[in-house]
Design an enzyme around this catalytic site. Structure first.
Site, PDB file in Angstrom:
ATOM      1  N   GLY A   1       0.829  -1.198   0.000  1.00  0.00           N
ATOM      2  CA  GLY A   1       0.000   0.000   0.000  1.00  0.00           C
ATOM      3  C   GLY A   1       0.860   1.243   0.000  1.00  0.00           C
ATOM      4  CB  SER A   2       0.011   4.728   0.746  1.00  0.00           C
ATOM      5  OG  SER A   2      -0.345   4.735   2.119  1.00  0.00           O
ATOM      6  CB  THR A   3       5.250   5.732   1.357  1.00  0.00           C
ATOM      7  OG1 THR A   3       5.758   5.122   0.162  1.00  0.00           O
ATOM      8  CG2 THR A   3       6.410   6.036   2.289  1.00  0.00           C
ATOM      9  CB  ALA A   4       1.193   7.860   4.244  1.00  0.00           C
ATOM     10  CB  THR A   5      -0.727   2.995   5.011  1.00  0.00           C
ATOM     11  OG1 THR A   5      -1.732   3.921   4.611  1.00  0.00           O
ATOM     12  CG2 THR A   5      -1.352   1.922   5.882  1.00  0.00           C
ATOM     13  N   GLY A   6       2.444   2.570   5.354  1.00  0.00           N
ATOM     14  CA  GLY A   6       3.576   1.718   5.723  1.00  0.00           C
ATOM     15  C   GLY A   6       4.315   2.249   6.934  1.00  0.00           C
TER      16      GLY A   6
ATOM     17  CD  GLU B   1       4.568  -3.369  -3.839  1.00  0.00           C
ATOM     18  OE1 GLU B   1       4.444  -2.127  -3.958  1.00  0.00           O
ATOM     19  OE2 GLU B   1       3.814  -4.184  -4.373  1.00  0.00           O
TER      20      GLU B   1
ATOM     21  CB  CYS C   1       2.720  -0.689  -6.594  1.00  0.00           C
ATOM     22  SG  CYS C   1       1.404  -0.728  -5.358  1.00  0.00           S
TER      23      CYS C   1
END
Length: 479
Positions: A226-231, A248, A282
């Protein structure tokens, strides 16, 4: 799509959806009609699922690799037997058409990856074997894996997470995206027709459920796409339980077309490298740098394809591009294209919504004569809009391509593959493709660098990533 497949899809939906009057309504991405009702499970129900997975894990592990592989092959057979029904449900919920590199393609990838997971060997590694010492490195199950999936390739990426985890003796609690829960829960239901009880459990909930899954003390490994922010939030959530992570995350993949390349020879592959799944991928190409000597030819070739490719409801067998999956993503694409237009970039084709097709359709868009500092270049658009950026110096092109904080994939294009291969390592990305973009193979490791995450998936490295290591050391041959 036949009436038989639609009927079978409805039967799968009945197996997993919430009772009438309960759950959360999920819309058809193309028509916005309600498909069904996703269960909304509480944190307490998640805790129960993790407890059941924990209790089932020793028995699943004890079956051994051979028996687990047999069961994964049976699960792949079950997916194949239900592929048309699952593709129908996926197309409605996610929006991707049945044909092209879309819904049917995704179901084929699900069973192919499971079969590869079942067949891949991960032998004991002998580290030292001499007269004084025999030491081996053994890969063992991590325990319970929490798998948190995305909405763009919801079935395929779920399999990427759960396939190797199950193969290595872990049990799995899988949480699908709030946008695409029904197709994932249907996939898990089909697999659970052949798997032992509580080895694979799906939990449908909101972001609080995902946060609890990442931080739960009985989760040993978290896999997230998912998104970098959620990661980043998942990294924070996992601090308490020290769960191992495979992340990822976001990408803003660049392609570079080197001088001397034949535009017509690469145009079709360039287009699909960017527009696969209507750009909602992605590792799709998000920025394309083209040498000045062939720039206009490449732009014209891409625009011709974009203007002609069929877009519409995914259940129409003729279409190969669909809608944006959700309103938030539609708004992002619209904002980025409008910003490019306001900056003076040239909208060669597209550049607008297609309301006659439906609420969330956006025409395939090629944007030319755009600067690097435009938001469409700097941000991940995740939709059907490709900025094509002119360059004159090859060294400068690589510097500009690398000047972002993400690095999932990249590509180099040339009529001379060896020239491209020699240049490929200059890209700061986890994968670099030559004269293609985004193609994956179940035996070739995949992962990102920089803010695109860490950890590898697929093949032997993917099996290692869902394992813990143990060194067994003892007397050597004299002992």
């Amino acid at each position: 799509m036949s009436d038989t497949a639609a009927t079978a899809a409805a039967a799968l939906l009945d197996r997993i959806q919430a009772p009438e009057g309960r759950g959360r309504e999920i819309p058809d991405a193309a028509t916005r009609e309600v498909i069904g009702r996703a269960p909304v499970q509480s944190v307490a129900e998640l805790d129960d699922a993790i407890a059941r997975a924990r209790a089932a894990q020793p028995g699943w592990d004890a079956l051994g690799h051979a028996r687990r592989s047999e069961l994964l092959l049976a699960a792949a057979d079950a997916i194949d037997a239900n592929a048309e029904a699952l593709a129908h449900l996926l197309s409605r919920e996610q929006g991707k058409p049945l044909n092209g590199p879309n819904a049917r393609f995704e179901l084929g990838a699900c069973s192919a990856w499971l079969r590869t997971n079942a067949a891949t060997e991960l032998p004991v590694q002998v580290l030292v074997d001499d007269e004084t010492l025999h030491a081996e490195l053994v890969y063992k199950a991590a325990g319970v894996v929490g798998a948190i999936g995305p909405w763009n390739w919801p079935l395929m990426i779920t399999i990427w997470q759960i396939g190797p985890a199950l193969r290595m003796g872990n049990t799995v609690v899988a949480k699908p995206s709030e946008y695409t829960p029904l197709s994932v829960l249907a996939l898990l239901s089909v697999m659970n027709d052949v798997l032992p009880a509580d080895v694979l459990i799906g939990v449908s909930g909101d972001r609080a459920t995902g946060a609890r899954l990442a931080s739960h003390p009985d989760i040993d490994k978290v896999m997230f796409t998912g998104s970098t922010a959620t990661g980043r939030k998942i990294i924070e959530s996992s601090a308490g339980n020290l769960a191992r992570l495979t992340l990822e995350l976001g990408g803003n993949d660049a392609g570079i077309v080197l001088p001397g390349t034949d535009p017509q020879a690469i145009a079709e592959d360039l287009f699909w490298g960017a527009f696969i799944n209507t750009g909602q991928t992605c590792a799709a190409m998000k920025r394309l740098y083209v040498h000045d000597s062939i720039y206009d030819e490449v732009v014209d070739a891409l625009a011709g394809i974009a203007a002609a490719v069929p877009m519409g409801n995914g259940l129409d067998e003729e279409n190969v591009l669909g809608p944006l999956q959700n309103r938030a993503q539609f708004d992002i694409v619209s904002r980025l294209v409008e910003d490019a237009r306001a900056r003076g970039a040239r909208i060669v084709t597209g550049g607008e919504a297609a309301p006659e097709l439906g609420e969330l359709f956006y025409r395939a868009t090629i944007v030319a004569d755009i600067d690097d500092d435009a938001a469409l270049v700097q941000e991940e658009q995740f939709g059907p809009a490709l900025p094509v950026i002119r360059y004159s110096d090859v060294d400068e092109a690589f510097a500009r391509a690398n000047a972002v904080d993400v690095g999932l994939g990249a590509s180099v294009w040339s009529s001379d593959p060896e020239t491209a291969r020699a240049a490929a390592t200059r890209m700061q990305s986890g994968t670099v493709w030559i004269n293609s973009h985004g193609g994956l193979h179940p035996m070739v490791p995949f992962g990102g660098v920089k803010s695109s995450g860490y950890g590898l998936e697929f093949g032997v490295e993917g099996l290692k990533s869902v394992s813990v290591t143990q060194v067994v050391s003892g007397p050597g041959r004299k002992g």
